[in-house]
Design a protein around this motif. Sequence first.
Motif, mmCIF file in Angstrom:
data_model
loop_
_atom_site.group_PDB
_atom_site.id
_atom_site.type_symbol
_atom_site.label_atom_id
_atom_site.label_comp_id
_atom_site.label_asym_id
_atom_site.label_seq_id
_atom_site.Cartn_x
_atom_site.Cartn_y
_atom_site.Cartn_z
ATOM 1 N N VAL A 411 0.863 -1.185 0.000
ATOM 2 C CA VAL A 411 0.000 0.000 0.000
ATOM 3 C C VAL A 411 0.901 1.238 0.000
ATOM 4 O O VAL A 411 1.867 1.318 0.770
ATOM 5 N N TYR A 412 0.604 2.168 -0.874
ATOM 6 C CA TYR A 412 1.345 3.435 -0.967
ATOM 7 C C TYR A 412 0.402 4.590 -0.678
ATOM 8 O O TYR A 412 -0.827 4.448 -0.797
ATOM 9 N N VAL A 413 0.989 5.722 -0.348
ATOM 10 C CA VAL A 413 0.200 6.950 -0.337
ATOM 11 C C VAL A 413 0.815 7.880 -1.374
ATOM 12 O O VAL A 413 2.031 8.109 -1.381
ATOM 13 N N ASN A 414 -0.049 8.352 -2.285
ATOM 14 C CA ASN A 414 0.384 9.365 -3.245
ATOM 15 C C ASN A 414 0.213 10.738 -2.583
ATOM 16 O O ASN A 414 -0.829 11.026 -1.992
ATOM 17 N N PHE A 415 1.263 11.556 -2.654
ATOM 18 C CA PHE A 415 1.174 12.932 -2.176
ATOM 19 C C PHE A 415 1.249 13.848 -3.393
ATOM 20 O O PHE A 415 2.175 13.727 -4.198
ATOM 21 N N GLY A 416 0.286 14.753 -3.514
ATOM 22 C CA GLY A 416 0.282 15.693 -4.639
ATOM 23 C C GLY A 416 0.420 17.104 -4.106
ATOM 24 O O GLY A 416 -0.286 17.485 -3.157
ATOM 25 N N PHE A 417 1.324 17.885 -4.702
ATOM 26 C CA PHE A 417 1.485 19.280 -4.257
ATOM 27 C C PHE A 417 1.813 20.111 -5.476
ATOM 28 O O PHE A 417 2.617 19.724 -6.320
ATOM 29 N N TRP A 418 1.166 21.250 -5.574
ATOM 30 C CA TRP A 418 1.208 22.015 -6.802
ATOM 31 C C TRP A 418 1.260 23.501 -6.458
ATOM 32 O O TRP A 418 0.248 24.077 -6.059
ATOM 33 N N GLY A 419 2.413 24.097 -6.587
ATOM 34 C CA GLY A 419 2.528 25.524 -6.292
ATOM 35 C C GLY A 419 3.965 26.002 -6.475
ATOM 36 O O GLY A 419 4.804 25.295 -7.068
ATOM 37 N N THR A 420 4.232 27.216 -5.980
ATOM 38 C CA THR A 420 5.592 27.756 -6.081
ATOM 39 C C THR A 420 6.079 28.125 -4.680
ATOM 40 O O THR A 420 5.289 28.431 -3.798
ATOM 41 N N VAL A 421 7.411 28.085 -4.514
ATOM 42 C CA VAL A 421 8.010 28.384 -3.213
ATOM 43 C C VAL A 421 9.176 29.346 -3.451
ATOM 44 O O VAL A 421 9.955 29.147 -4.396
ATOM 45 N N PRO A 422 9.332 30.392 -2.609
ATOM 46 C CA PRO A 422 10.457 31.311 -2.820
ATOM 47 C C PRO A 422 11.787 30.608 -2.573
ATOM 48 O O PRO A 422 11.931 29.834 -1.627
ATOM 49 N N LEU A 423 12.749 30.894 -3.461
ATOM 50 C CA LEU A 423 14.069 30.265 -3.321
ATOM 51 C C LEU A 423 14.915 31.038 -2.302
ATOM 52 O O LEU A 423 14.878 32.277 -2.286
ATOM 53 N N PRO A 424 15.672 30.341 -1.464
ATOM 54 C CA PRO A 424 16.571 31.064 -0.564
ATOM 55 C C PRO A 424 17.694 31.735 -1.368
ATOM 56 O O PRO A 424 17.971 31.320 -2.506
ATOM 57 N N PRO A 425 18.338 32.780 -0.818
ATOM 58 C CA PRO A 425 19.372 33.486 -1.569
ATOM 59 C C PRO A 425 20.436 32.513 -2.091
ATOM 60 O O PRO A 425 20.877 31.634 -1.360
ATOM 61 N N GLY A 426 20.788 32.667 -3.344
ATOM 62 C CA GLY A 426 21.868 31.859 -3.932
ATOM 63 C C GLY A 426 21.404 30.508 -4.451
ATOM 64 O O GLY A 426 22.147 29.820 -5.147
ATOM 65 N N ALA A 427 20.174 30.089 -4.120
ATOM 66 C CA ALA A 427 19.713 28.764 -4.575
ATOM 67 C C ALA A 427 19.153 28.867 -5.994
ATOM 68 O O ALA A 427 18.590 29.895 -6.374
ATOM 69 N N ALA A 428 19.325 27.793 -6.754
ATOM 70 C CA ALA A 428 18.852 27.789 -8.136
ATOM 71 C C ALA A 428 17.644 26.870 -8.261
ATOM 72 O O ALA A 428 17.358 26.083 -7.351
ATOM 73 N N ASP A 429 16.965 26.996 -9.420
ATOM 74 C CA ASP A 429 15.821 26.131 -9.708
ATOM 75 C C ASP A 429 16.234 24.669 -9.508
ATOM 76 O O ASP A 429 17.325 24.266 -9.918
ATOM 77 N N GLY A 430 15.379 23.900 -8.878
ATOM 78 C CA GLY A 430 15.719 22.504 -8.592
ATOM 79 C C GLY A 430 16.042 22.303 -7.122
ATOM 80 O O GLY A 430 16.088 21.175 -6.639
ATOM 81 N N TYR A 431 16.238 23.409 -6.409
ATOM 82 C CA TYR A 431 16.615 23.342 -4.997
ATOM 83 C C TYR A 431 15.605 22.508 -4.194
ATOM 84 O O TYR A 431 15.990 21.602 -3.451
ATOM 85 N N TYR A 432 14.319 22.765 -4.370
ATOM 86 C CA TYR A 432 13.299 22.024 -3.617
ATOM 87 C C TYR A 432 12.985 20.678 -4.283
ATOM 88 O O TYR A 432 12.861 19.656 -3.607
ATOM 89 N N ASN A 433 12.836 20.722 -5.614
ATOM 90 C CA ASN A 433 12.460 19.480 -6.300
ATOM 91 C C ASN A 433 13.489 18.383 -6.093
ATOM 92 O O ASN A 433 13.157 17.215 -5.970
ATOM 93 N N ARG A 434 14.744 18.787 -6.068
ATOM 94 C CA ARG A 434 15.814 17.807 -5.875
ATOM 95 C C ARG A 434 15.707 17.179 -4.473
ATOM 96 O O ARG A 434 15.889 15.986 -4.307
ATOM 97 N N GLN A 435 15.385 17.992 -3.490
ATOM 98 C CA GLN A 435 15.239 17.447 -2.127
ATOM 99 C C GLN A 435 14.071 16.461 -2.068
ATOM 100 O O GLN A 435 14.144 15.438 -1.396
ATOM 101 N N VAL A 436 13.000 16.811 -2.785
ATOM 102 C CA VAL A 436 11.840 15.903 -2.811
ATOM 103 C C VAL A 436 12.253 14.578 -3.456
ATOM 104 O O VAL A 436 11.963 13.492 -2.936
ATOM 105 N N GLU A 437 12.972 14.662 -4.574
ATOM 106 C CA GLU A 437 13.400 13.431 -5.251
ATOM 107 C C GLU A 437 14.238 12.573 -4.310
ATOM 108 O O GLU A 437 14.051 11.357 -4.211
ATOM 109 N N ASP A 438 15.176 13.198 -3.608
ATOM 110 C CA ASP A 438 16.063 12.435 -2.718
ATOM 111 C C ASP A 438 15.286 11.791 -1.575
ATOM 112 O O ASP A 438 15.540 10.638 -1.217
#
Length: 493
Positions: A411-438
């Motif tokens: 049994v799995y739980v699917n989590f869906g989230f759809w929106g934007t988040v402000p990036l911390p200074p110096g961080a590039a696109d992928g900063y959050y998505n990469r953490q989610v992937e890991d």
Amino acid sequence: MTDARVDGGRSGPAVPGTASPMVQLPSVVAAEHQAAVAAFREAYAAMPAGAPVRLAKRTSNLFRFREPAPRAGGRRGSQGPGTAAGLDASAFTSVLHVDPAARAAVVGGMTTYEDLADATLRHGLMPLVVPQLKTITLGGAVTGLGIESTSLRSGLPHESVTELEILTGDGRVVTAAAGNEHDALYRGFPNSYGTLGYALSLTIELEPVLPFVHLRHFRFGTPEACTEAVAQIAQDGSYRGHRADFVDGTAFSLDEIYLTVGAYSEVAPWLSDYTRERIYYHSIRGPKEDFLTIRDYLWRWDTDWFWCSRAFGVQNPVIRRAWPRRYRRSDTYRRLVAFDRRHGLSATLNARRRWPPREYVIQDVEVPVGRGAEFLRFFADRVGMSPVWLCPLRLRSERAWPLYPLRPGQVYVNFGFWGTVPLPPGAADGYYNRQVEDEVTRLGGSKGLYSTSFYSEDEFSERYNGPEYAKLKRDYDGQGRLAGLYEKCVRGK
Ligand SMILES: Cc1cc2nc3c(=O)[nH]c(=O)nc-3n(C[C@H](O)[C@H](O)[C@H](O)COP(=O)(O)OP(=O)(O)OC[C@H]3O[C@@H](n4cnc5c(N)ncnc54)[C@H](O)[C@@H]3O)c2cc1C
């Protein structure tokens, strides 16, 4: 009030594809469809070798944006190298036949679930899994994986497909079904995202419905309590005496999480309507019980694109009243987002205001139920976006589907989230998505590929069965006429 039970065979134990209902198309329909297939195949063959190819469709629910492709002159034509030519898919956008006796339908590959559900509900039937957004198409949900609140009971949309008619990348039209000579393609089509070929028609199983859905919203004060309840529902098929024909959930915060358990019902003492002033996701926090018609239940999330319509002000009562009802739909909002992305409007405005750039964090991930609470805690801590949609699922099939790593029986739980988040200074696109992937990898889960991905090529191959994909690609698109899965889903080709 007692709910009437629906036919017990509805969530039948059949292994997908093995009990293929025989559905005969009426001869006129069959002839028209064959002509459309021949024309589509010809149009494909007429495209210059080396020119990238894509489907020209009116709608999309992908979250990888690019310029719209011009149609290839009528049904055929060409584009210069580097431009993806659009293959006109309009001949495959309708339901070809519903066979109530066989509880099956033959459906054009690019038919939207809105049209499909309307055609089957007329017979008191529906597909076993109907994704929440009206313009998701059957072919898109099968090749790109769909999910909905029946997924704990009935698995994923591709698991009730018994036959696929596919134009393969190497230009053949084949019928892929479990156990036939194209069994490998049948099993490898889910999560191939149109990189092995295009589904032109699909035969699917249907289940009988009752006219209403009786919803109960159960509140939980911790993620652990919620995921324990999911595990219990998976085992019992009900929660606190309420039959679980449908289960999904909404996390507003770590201490305010709801599971919505729906039971088919013959009767409804009252009916709610969330296509007008009231908003479905607000209702979850209100009275603990609700009734919807089956059609309104299927589209309960579409009117406000879950909660994403708030970005356009549509949840403000004044704007809502002024916003024509026929445009309160997920495809309208998605078009607005696509327009914004194409012209960089909000990014420019953001920069002018000297606000930090924002990253799109638009994903669906699956995590084994026993690790689901950890994921919610991680997400609240590192990403901090809410609400989050929860949808439990379990494969219907006893065999895994090779290109998407879900284990039968788990049994799995699917989590869906759809929106934007402000990036911390110096961080590039992928900063959050990469953490989610890991984190998803760490928890033994997997991530859908309809949006952005940041995996390295090796990691992608490991996660999505690169060797099996390579074999299918060799067998069905040996010349690489269609983009590869990594190129399409990660590099955005
Ligand atoms: C905000 C948001 C929320 C979402 N929520 C859900 C959800 O709750 N439930 C759910 O199930 N899904 C959800 N999705 C994901 C959606 O199901 C997938 O993106 C799906 O692939 C979209 O299908 P589509 O028919 O719109 O196809 P498109 O967006 O048009 O295409 C998707 C991909 O499939 C390929 N494709 C399309 N049709 C065919 C075909 N006939 N044969 C072969 N390849 C084809 C295309 O080439 C493309 O690569 C969500 C997506 C977003 C952005």
